[in-house]
Write a protein that holds these residues in place. Structure first.
Motif, short mmCIF file in Angstrom:
data_model
loop_
_atom_site.label_atom_id
_atom_site.label_comp_id
_atom_site.label_asym_id
_atom_site.label_seq_id
_atom_site.Cartn_x
_atom_site.Cartn_y
_atom_site.Cartn_z
N ALA A 78 0.82 -1.21 0.00
CA ALA A 78 0.00 0.00 0.00
C ALA A 78 0.86 1.26 0.00
N MET A 79 1.92 1.27 0.80
CA MET A 79 2.78 2.45 0.86
C MET A 79 3.47 2.72 -0.47
N VAL A 80 4.02 1.67 -1.07
CA VAL A 80 4.73 1.84 -2.34
C VAL A 80 3.76 2.31 -3.42
N ASP A 88 -7.36 8.29 -6.71
CA ASP A 88 -8.56 8.30 -7.54
C ASP A 88 -8.33 7.75 -8.95
N SER A 89 -7.10 7.33 -9.23
CA SER A 89 -6.81 6.72 -10.53
C SER A 89 -7.56 5.39 -10.66
N ILE A 90 -7.90 5.05 -11.90
CA ILE A 90 -8.65 3.82 -12.15
C ILE A 90 -7.71 2.74 -12.69
N ILE A 91 -7.84 1.54 -12.14
CA ILE A 91 -6.99 0.41 -12.53
C ILE A 91 -7.86 -0.70 -13.10
N THR A 92 -7.41 -1.27 -14.21
CA THR A 92 -8.10 -2.40 -14.82
C THR A 92 -7.46 -3.69 -14.32
N ILE A 93 -8.27 -4.62 -13.85
CA ILE A 93 -7.78 -5.90 -13.31
C ILE A 93 -7.28 -6.77 -14.47
N SER A 114 -10.97 1.97 -8.53
CA SER A 114 -10.04 3.04 -8.17
C SER A 114 -8.94 2.49 -7.28
N VAL A 115 -7.81 3.17 -7.25
CA VAL A 115 -6.71 2.79 -6.36
C VAL A 115 -7.22 2.75 -4.93
N ARG A 116 -8.02 3.73 -4.57
CA ARG A 116 -8.58 3.82 -3.21
C ARG A 116 -9.35 2.55 -2.83
N ASP A 117 -10.23 2.11 -3.74
CA ASP A 117 -11.04 0.93 -3.43
C ASP A 117 -10.21 -0.35 -3.40
N LEU A 118 -9.19 -0.41 -4.24
CA LEU A 118 -8.30 -1.59 -4.21
C LEU A 118 -7.54 -1.64 -2.89
N ALA A 135 0.25 -3.48 -7.68
CA ALA A 135 1.66 -3.65 -8.04
C ALA A 135 1.88 -3.45 -9.53
N GLU A 136 1.02 -4.06 -10.34
CA GLU A 136 1.16 -3.94 -11.79
C GLU A 136 0.94 -2.51 -12.26
N ALA A 137 -0.01 -1.82 -11.66
CA ALA A 137 -0.28 -0.44 -12.05
C ALA A 137 0.86 0.49 -11.65
N THR A 138 1.54 0.13 -10.58
CA THR A 138 2.64 0.97 -10.08
C THR A 138 3.93 0.77 -10.85
N ALA A 139 4.28 -0.49 -11.08
CA ALA A 139 5.61 -0.80 -11.64
C ALA A 139 5.58 -1.50 -12.99
N GLY A 140 4.42 -1.82 -13.50
CA GLY A 140 4.34 -2.52 -14.78
C GLY A 140 4.28 -4.02 -14.63
N SER A 141 4.89 -4.54 -13.57
CA SER A 141 4.85 -5.98 -13.28
C SER A 141 5.05 -6.18 -11.79
N GLU A 142 4.60 -7.32 -11.30
CA GLU A 142 4.76 -7.60 -9.87
C GLU A 142 6.23 -7.76 -9.51
#
Length: 365
Positions: A78-80, A88-93, A114-118, A135-142
């Motif tokens: 969560a911190m990273v 509020d960004s939207i992430i696709t699973i 949203s990032v918040r809801d995840l 993780a994928e939304a942050t860095a491209g891959s886990e």
């Protein structure tokens, strides 16, 4: 007559010496027995309570014993994620995230949150798919994200911690210590959104398509301890039950971390005991103590509760301020020696007092 009186005096003196010797032995036996009982107050493999302000250990059992982190990992995740993503960004699973083994609710490929809801899903309900999606939304891959996690942990001061994935699922050479976990919990509360999430008892969230999901916090202390700020649970077969939380006690914030507990209900009992002991130390009703269940265990940090001048180096303080800790050495040091713990039985263990100084652990999990 004089010799007779002198002889009686000698016998009286000798009797007093014997009495005092027996009294000392008796008191030592009581003290030793109490120490053994105290060590068994906490049935988990490792546990610690620290003062959040000073990060000093108040009471602990094997504070630097390396154990699997299970879902307590998600605090770092969560911190990273929040270091780099807008809540509020939207992430696709992704398919990979959707297929990650997890508790319900199961997230579906293509769903958007949203990032918040995840974060609510990951921290309150411990949904692994949500952690992987972050993780994928942050860095491209886990895999790339894991490197960020380990860098973050090191930066926070968690020197005896290593992560292998974003969720806490079993992974090779993945470990954390109770002390490191307590530090991570403290740092996570510096994020307003994480603090809000872990303090939420129940939450209703929606996907962008309108799917309604109701989740309940796995931290049972939120319902029984009004001063509980929040926490994170975890479980895998290898890690067993884990928990970390923060709670207000008077003017102080205490942080408790419990690793390797055999029964889930014992998490709440252990945490309550630790908070009580920590509060007693802060109020000078008890001395800080660290118990060890193997000869290889050593404390992570020194502890001193006298008034110290600010900005002095820890090593110099450690030389002047030492405290007594009880060292409990069990007969067996095998990995599975604590697999079954009966809290109703008092274990026999041997121990001795020692002075505790700071030095890093070389133990392996």
């Amino acid at each position: 007559m004089k010799k007779r009186i002198e002889g009686q005096g000698s016998r009286v003196k000798g009797g007093r010496e014997i009495f005092l010797f027996i009294l000392v032995v008796f008191l030592f036996t009581i003290h030793y027995s109490l120490s053994t009982v105290y060590a068994d107050d906490i049935s988990a493999m490792a546990a610690v309570v620290i003062d959040s302000a000073s990060e000093k250990i108040l009471y602990a059992k094997n504070p630097n014993l390396k154990q699997p982190p299970a879902s307590t990992t998600k605090l770092i995740t969560a911190m990273v994620a929040l270091d780099r993503l807008n809540p509020d960004s939207i992430i696709t699973i992704s398919e990979n995230a959707a297929n990650t083994p997890s508790v319900s609710p199961h997230l579906r490929k293509g769903e958007r949150f949203s990032v918040r809801d995840l974060l609510y899903l990951a921290l309150m309900r411990s949904v692994n798919s949500a952690a992987v999606a972050l993780a994928e939304a942050t860095a491209g891959s886990e895999d790339a994200f894991v490197s960020m996690m380990n860098d973050k942990a090191s930066h926070l001061g968690a020197k005896n911690t290593r992560f292998m994935n974003a969720s806490g699922l079993p992974g090779p050479d993945q470990y954390i210590t109770a002390f490191d976990l307590a530090i991570i919990m403290k740092k996570s509360l510096g994020y307003p959104l994480i603090r809000e999430v872990v303090n939420t008892r129940a939450k209703e969230i929606f996907s962008e398509s309108g799917r309604r999901i109701f989740i309940k916090n796995t931290n049972q202390l939120l319902w029984t301890d009004e001063e509980n700020i929040g926490g994170k649970t975890g479980y895998t077969k290898a890690a067993r039950h884990c928990f970390v939380c923060a709670a207000k006690r008077g003017q102080n914030t205490l942080i408790v971390a419990v690793l390797g507990e055999s029964a889930r209900d014992n998490l709440w009992e252990d945490s309550t005991v630790l908070l009580s002991k920590g509060y007693d130390v802060l109020n000078q009703k008890a001395e800080p103590m660290i118990f060890f269940s193997s000869e290889d265990e050593r404390p992570v940090v020194f502890a001193s509760y006298k008034a110290d001048k600010k900005h002095k180096h820890k090593k110099s303080i450690a030389k002047r301020h030492k405290y007594k800790a009880k060292k409990v050495a069990h007969a067996s040091h095998k990995k599975n020696s604590h697999a079954k713990i009966d809290k109703k039985k008092t274990k026999k263990s041997s121990g001795k007092e020692l002075s505790v100084r700071r030095h890093e652990s070389t133990d392996k999990s």
